[in-house]
Design a protein around this motif. Structure first.
Motif, PDB file in Angstrom:
ATOM      1  N   LEU A 203      14.523  11.067   6.187  1.00 38.11           N
ATOM      2  CA  LEU A 203      15.954  10.699   6.654  1.00 38.11           C
ATOM      3  C   LEU A 203      16.132  11.766   7.694  1.00 38.11           C
ATOM      4  O   LEU A 203      16.994  11.473   8.784  1.00 38.11           O
ATOM      5  N   PHE A 204      16.181  12.988   7.378  1.00 38.91           N
ATOM      6  CA  PHE A 204      16.481  14.192   8.309  1.00 38.91           C
ATOM      7  C   PHE A 204      15.473  14.504   9.462  1.00 38.91           C
ATOM      8  O   PHE A 204      15.889  15.333  10.062  1.00 38.91           O
ATOM      9  N   GLU A 205      14.144  14.038   9.238  1.00 40.84           N
ATOM     10  CA  GLU A 205      13.113  14.431  10.123  1.00 40.84           C
ATOM     11  C   GLU A 205      13.541  13.893  11.877  1.00 40.84           C
ATOM     12  O   GLU A 205      13.377  14.504  12.712  1.00 40.84           O
ATOM     13  N   HIS A 206      14.184  12.570  11.630  1.00 36.43           N
ATOM     14  CA  HIS A 206      14.298  11.863  12.690  1.00 36.43           C
ATOM     15  C   HIS A 206      15.755  11.057  12.617  1.00 36.43           C
ATOM     16  O   HIS A 206      15.628   9.818  12.176  1.00 36.43           O
ATOM     17  N   PRO A 207      16.933  12.044  12.176  1.00 35.66           N
ATOM     18  CA  PRO A 207      18.216  11.237  12.028  1.00 35.66           C
ATOM     19  C   PRO A 207      18.542  10.392  12.800  1.00 35.66           C
ATOM     20  O   PRO A 207      19.521   9.526  12.469  1.00 35.66           O
ATOM     21  N   ALA A 208      18.209  10.415  14.069  1.00 33.88           N
ATOM     22  CA  ALA A 208      18.999   9.489  15.030  1.00 33.88           C
ATOM     23  C   ALA A 208      18.227   7.972  14.722  1.00 33.88           C
ATOM     24  O   ALA A 208      18.947   7.015  14.862  1.00 33.88           O
ATOM     25  N   ASP A 209      17.304   8.144  14.231  1.00 33.57           N
ATOM     26  CA  ASP A 209      16.632   6.625  13.828  1.00 33.57           C
ATOM     27  C   ASP A 209      17.020   6.122  12.478  1.00 33.57           C
ATOM     28  O   ASP A 209      16.952   5.052  12.110  1.00 33.57           O
ATOM     29  N   ASN A 210      17.903   6.953  11.723  1.00 33.77           N
ATOM     30  CA  ASN A 210      18.164   6.638  10.366  1.00 33.77           C
ATOM     31  C   ASN A 210      19.716   6.838  10.169  1.00 33.77           C
ATOM     32  O   ASN A 210      20.121   6.994   9.000  1.00 33.77           O
ATOM     33  N   VAL A 211      20.455   6.908  11.352  1.00 30.53           N
ATOM     34  CA  VAL A 211      21.927   7.437  11.151  1.00 30.53           C
ATOM     35  C   VAL A 211      22.739   6.449  10.492  1.00 30.53           C
ATOM     36  O   VAL A 211      23.765   6.803   9.613  1.00 30.53           O
ATOM     37  N   TYR A 212      22.278   5.033  10.633  1.00 32.90           N
ATOM     38  CA  TYR A 212      23.011   3.958   9.543  1.00 32.90           C
ATOM     39  C   TYR A 212      22.731   3.963   8.186  1.00 32.90           C
ATOM     40  O   TYR A 212      23.721   3.784   7.567  1.00 32.90           O
ATOM     41  N   GLU A 213      21.538   4.112   7.929  1.00 35.32           N
ATOM     42  CA  GLU A 213      21.178   4.525   6.896  1.00 35.32           C
ATOM     43  C   GLU A 213      21.723   5.645   5.980  1.00 35.32           C
ATOM     44  O   GLU A 213      22.225   5.623   4.701  1.00 35.32           O
ATOM     45  N   LEU A 214      21.659   6.635   6.710  1.00 34.04           N
ATOM     46  CA  LEU A 214      22.441   8.029   6.190  1.00 34.04           C
ATOM     47  C   LEU A 214      23.854   7.898   5.998  1.00 34.04           C
ATOM     48  O   LEU A 214      24.565   7.960   5.014  1.00 34.04           O
ATOM     49  N   THR A 215      24.701   7.063   6.704  1.00 29.85           N
ATOM     50  CA  THR A 215      26.007   6.572   6.735  1.00 29.85           C
ATOM     51  C   THR A 215      26.176   5.771   5.469  1.00 29.85           C
ATOM     52  O   THR A 215      27.279   6.239   4.753  1.00 29.85           O
ATOM     53  N   PHE A 216      25.431   4.848   5.386  1.00 31.05           N
ATOM     54  CA  PHE A 216      25.584   3.775   4.222  1.00 31.05           C
ATOM     55  C   PHE A 216      25.472   4.893   2.834  1.00 31.05           C
ATOM     56  O   PHE A 216      26.233   4.595   1.950  1.00 31.05           O
ATOM     57  N   VAL A 217      24.408   5.732   2.856  1.00 37.69           N
ATOM     58  CA  VAL A 217      24.002   6.422   1.522  1.00 37.69           C
ATOM     59  C   VAL A 217      25.269   7.391   1.217  1.00 37.69           C
ATOM     60  O   VAL A 217      25.696   7.488   0.005  1.00 37.69           O
ATOM     61  N   PHE A 218      25.689   8.122   2.099  1.00 40.38           N
ATOM     62  CA  PHE A 218      26.807   9.064   1.827  1.00 40.38           C
ATOM     63  C   PHE A 218      28.069   8.356   1.892  1.00 40.38           C
ATOM     64  O   PHE A 218      29.174   8.878   0.901  1.00 40.38           O
ATOM     65  N   THR A 219      28.285   6.983   2.464  1.00 41.09           N
ATOM     66  CA  THR A 219      29.821   6.564   2.002  1.00 41.09           C
ATOM     67  C   THR A 219      29.736   5.757   0.763  1.00 41.09           C
ATOM     68  O   THR A 219      30.807   5.988  -0.045  1.00 41.09           O
ATOM     69  N   SER A 220      28.575   5.715   0.265  1.00 42.33           N
ATOM     70  CA  SER A 220      28.395   4.933  -1.099  1.00 42.33           C
ATOM     71  C   SER A 220      28.767   6.299  -2.035  1.00 42.33           C
ATOM     72  O   SER A 220      29.443   5.798  -2.972  1.00 42.33           O
ATOM     73  N   LEU A 221      28.052   7.427  -1.652  1.00 38.79           N
ATOM     74  CA  LEU A 221      28.084   8.421  -2.698  1.00 38.79           C
ATOM     75  C   LEU A 221      29.753   8.968  -2.704  1.00 38.79           C
ATOM     76  O   LEU A 221      30.287   9.117  -3.660  1.00 38.79           O
ATOM     77  N   VAL A 222      30.598   8.850  -1.363  1.00 43.07           N
ATOM     78  CA  VAL A 222      31.798   9.284  -1.439  1.00 43.07           C
ATOM     79  C   VAL A 222      32.728   8.291  -2.215  1.00 43.07           C
ATOM     80  O   VAL A 222      33.605   8.457  -2.956  1.00 43.07           O
ATOM     81  N   PHE A 223      32.399   6.921  -1.849  1.00 39.76           N
ATOM     82  CA  PHE A 223      32.881   5.917  -2.922  1.00 39.76           C
ATOM     83  C   PHE A 223      32.987   5.953  -4.354  1.00 39.76           C
ATOM     84  O   PHE A 223      34.042   6.020  -5.074  1.00 39.76           O
ATOM     85  N   LEU A 224      31.854   6.290  -4.684  1.00 39.14           N
ATOM     86  CA  LEU A 224      31.527   6.491  -6.083  1.00 39.14           C
ATOM     87  C   LEU A 224      32.387   7.844  -6.668  1.00 39.14           C
ATOM     88  O   LEU A 224      32.948   7.770  -7.742  1.00 39.14           O
ATOM     89  N   SER A 225      32.511   8.951  -5.714  1.00 41.13           N
ATOM     90  CA  SER A 225      33.012  10.038  -6.263  1.00 41.13           C
ATOM     91  C   SER A 225      34.656   9.683  -6.185  1.00 41.13           C
ATOM     92  O   SER A 225      35.245  10.350  -7.107  1.00 41.13           O
ATOM     93  N   ALA A 226      35.049   8.802  -5.442  1.00 43.39           N
ATOM     94  CA  ALA A 226      36.424   8.479  -5.234  1.00 43.39           C
ATOM     95  C   ALA A 226      36.916   7.738  -6.425  1.00 43.39           C
ATOM     96  O   ALA A 226      37.724   7.866  -7.246  1.00 43.39           O
ATOM     97  N   THR A 227      35.925   6.877  -6.909  1.00 46.36           N
ATOM     98  CA  THR A 227      36.120   6.033  -8.261  1.00 46.36           C
ATOM     99  C   THR A 227      36.327   6.945  -9.617  1.00 46.36           C
ATOM    100  O   THR A 227      37.097   6.935 -10.261  1.00 46.36           O
TER     101      THR A 227
END
Length: 581
Positions: A203-227
């Protein structure tokens, strides 16, 4: 599935106030209604984010002759910058306070406080990563527009109001009202951390190619923490005894900030190769850190399942339902003065959004080391605790919005000075004198933010209807948080839009000039350098966006915020009640 009941009038009834967790309503006897008031204000040093109170777990039927009501509470500010950490201790009736202080805290409450601190710490870990460390790591490879996409991961903590009623009213009685949500949320959080750890290199070797996956993963992580936060916040009301209920906000402050700083300040320092080499420490990778955090998450969950029993809460069919909570929220929004307040909140923070979203990244781009920036933030934290205590005193009385209005001017001034600091940023290495100047600048800037946080929190608790205090406060603070969240995406996009960069490639006979917008990012500069060119930024969009934000902030402050705020704080309390419209 079931919902929490309303207790009988002869019993002590905790009125849920999601953030402060410290308002208890006693309904005793047939003619007497007394409401104990406590005050705690907590600001987090997190940038860009406020932690709002959750909706009330129940809307209880109280006697109409309520003479006093809880008018103090808490709004916790997080990763935006928008608001920095601070804490205040409020005073209630002197005799009652002295009586409570004279009593030793029972062992049960001490164990409960330790458990709450650990649960809040688990929330702080994903927040410190998504709102702190990861944007700095990605800045080396992404443009500001791409960082704006990743900034969408901040939204769940500002939108908890949307699903908070579901968490409050839906559960499995055999497991427990709060554990029904805490246990599965923490299991998924730990599993997602392991997923990120296992795929960190990809994910972090070429983050420009994975920016949407990174966004989805960390958005989900924050959503779970908020719940999980919603459920933990409600559990605190039954874990602690009535006389020590005010310590719930202290547990939130200690736990959440500890987790956040561990994932932001501490991790950035230990992740730095220069820091590790300087102090002779092994470099802490993101994968290793996430694996350690997942073990903590699983260990605490194991303890909850087998060793921690949730206390029973009496149930009643008359309890509030999910539908009734949403209807209450809509009724509040229809109040005339609430609409004015919401409009003010939605645009109040635009003036300093460029400063809070981009300035730190620009300083790192100019050569300021990430670990040094993290240390500056860490030094700022204890000063905000002191500042929060002072700000609480200034926010008392009939004009709680006065310090909030005054603090706009220094915050806008600091936005201008921060822009000038970036413009005249010295060539590394940074001198100790300039480092000391940055520390003082950060402390004063955070102090102004703390004053605003405490002032608006005092006003929200003053106007909130005590019969539906949690729901009322959650709604108001949701729009306060959104005011600091939604502009960030457009600010980061604007930096790239106004930037002009060229990659100049020279050969022996001619000079080839290639226009390359990717020169805005460090990755683009590396690619330009790889072909033997030099990436030159002729126009930095940060300065234009900062000027636009500050100009709008001043005009909106003078033209709308000041007259509206002064009018709103003079309105009698009954004008803010749903029944009055």
């Amino acid at each position: 599935m079931s919902a929490l009941q309303t207790k009988s009038p002869e019993k002590r009834i905790p009125l849920r106030h999601r953030t402060s967790k410290n308002i208890n309503v006693d309904v005793q006897g047939d003619m007497n209604t007394s409401v104990s008031r406590h005050k705690a204000a907590v600001a987090s040093s997190l940038d860009s984010i406020l932690v709002p109170p959750r909706s009330s777990s129940t809307v209880r039927t109280l006697r109409r002759s309520v003479d006093t009501y809880a008018d103090d509470g808490v709004e916790m500010s997080l990763l935006n910058g928008d608001e920095r950490a601070g804490a205040t201790n409020g005073l209630d009736d002197d005799d009652e306070l002295l009586e409570k202080k004279s009593k030793a805290m029972p062992a049960r409450d001490k164990r409960a406080m330790v458990l709450l601190i650990v649960l809040y710490l688990i929330q702080g870990v994903p927040l410190g990563l998504a709102l702190g460390s990861i944007p700095f790591i990605l800045r080396d490879h992404l443009s500001y527009s791409q960082l704006g996409v990743f900034a969408l991961s901040n939204y769940p903590y500002s939108l908890k109001l949307l699903w908070s009623p579901v968490v409050d009213s839906t559960f499995m009685p055999s497991i427990g009202r709060r554990k029904s949500w805490i246990i599965p949320m923490q299991l998924v959080i730990g599993s997602m951390m392991l997923y990120i750890a296992a795929n960190a290199e990809r994910l972090f070797e070429h983050p420009a190619d994975n920016v949407y996956e990174l966004t989805f993963v960390f958005t989900s992580l924050v959503f779970l923490s908020a719940t999980q936060d919603i459920a933990v916040d409600g559990w605190a009301l039954t874990l602690l005894s009535q006389e020590n209920l005010s310590f719930a906000s202290t547990c939130q402050t200690v736990g959440l900030n500890t987790g956040f700083f561990a994932s932001f300040t501490v991790f950035l320092a230990l992740n730095s190769e220069a820091f590790a080499a300087r102090w002779g420490l092994p470099r802490l990778t993101l994968s290793t850190y996430l694996q350690l955090c997942s073990l903590l998450c699983f260990g605490v969950t194991f303890w909850l399942v087998f060793f921690e029993k949730e206390g029973e809460e009496s149930l009643d069919e008359a309890d509030i339902t999910v539908t009734s909570v949403y209807k209450t929220i809509w009724d509040i929004c229809k109040l005339k003065h609430i609409r004015s307040l919401i409009l003010m909140h939605c645009f109040a923070k635009i003036g300093f959004q460029a400063n809070e979203a981009v300035t730190s990244l620009k300083m790192v781009e100019k050569g300021f080391r990430r670990e040094d920036l993290a240390i500056v933030v860490l030094i700022d934290f204890p000063f905000q605790i002191i500042g929060g205590w002072l700000a609480a005193k200034w926010s008392r009385g009939d004009k709680p919005l006065r310090p909030w209005i005054w603090a706009f001017w220094p915050r806008l001034a600091f936005a201008v000075s921060s822009t000038l600091i970036v413009y005249w940023f010295p060539t590394p290495p940074i001198s100790y004198g300039f480092m000391a100047f940055l520390v003082v600048h950060t402390v004063l800037q955070g102090f102004a933010s703390t004053i605003q946080f405490v002032g608006i929190s005092a006003f929200h608790t003053r106007i909130s209807d005590p019969l539906i205090g949690g729901t009322y406060m959650t709604l108001l603070n949701t729009f306060t948080n959104l005011g600091g969240t939604w502009p960030k995406y457009f600010v980061l996009k604007g930096v790239d839009m106004f930037s002009v960069a060229y990659c100049t490639v020279k050969d022996t006979d001619t000079e080839l000039v290639v226009k390359a917008t990717e020169c805005v990012s460090d990755l683009g500069k590396e690619r330009c350098s790889a072909i033997g060119g030099e990436c030159i930024t002729e126009q930095d969009g940060y300065y234009y966006v900062s000027m636009i934000c500050v100009t709008f902030g001043v005009l909106f402050l003078v033209g709308y915020i000041m007259p509206t705020a002064r009018r709103l704080q003079t309105l009698p309390i009954h004008r803010w009640r749903i029944s009055s419209e």
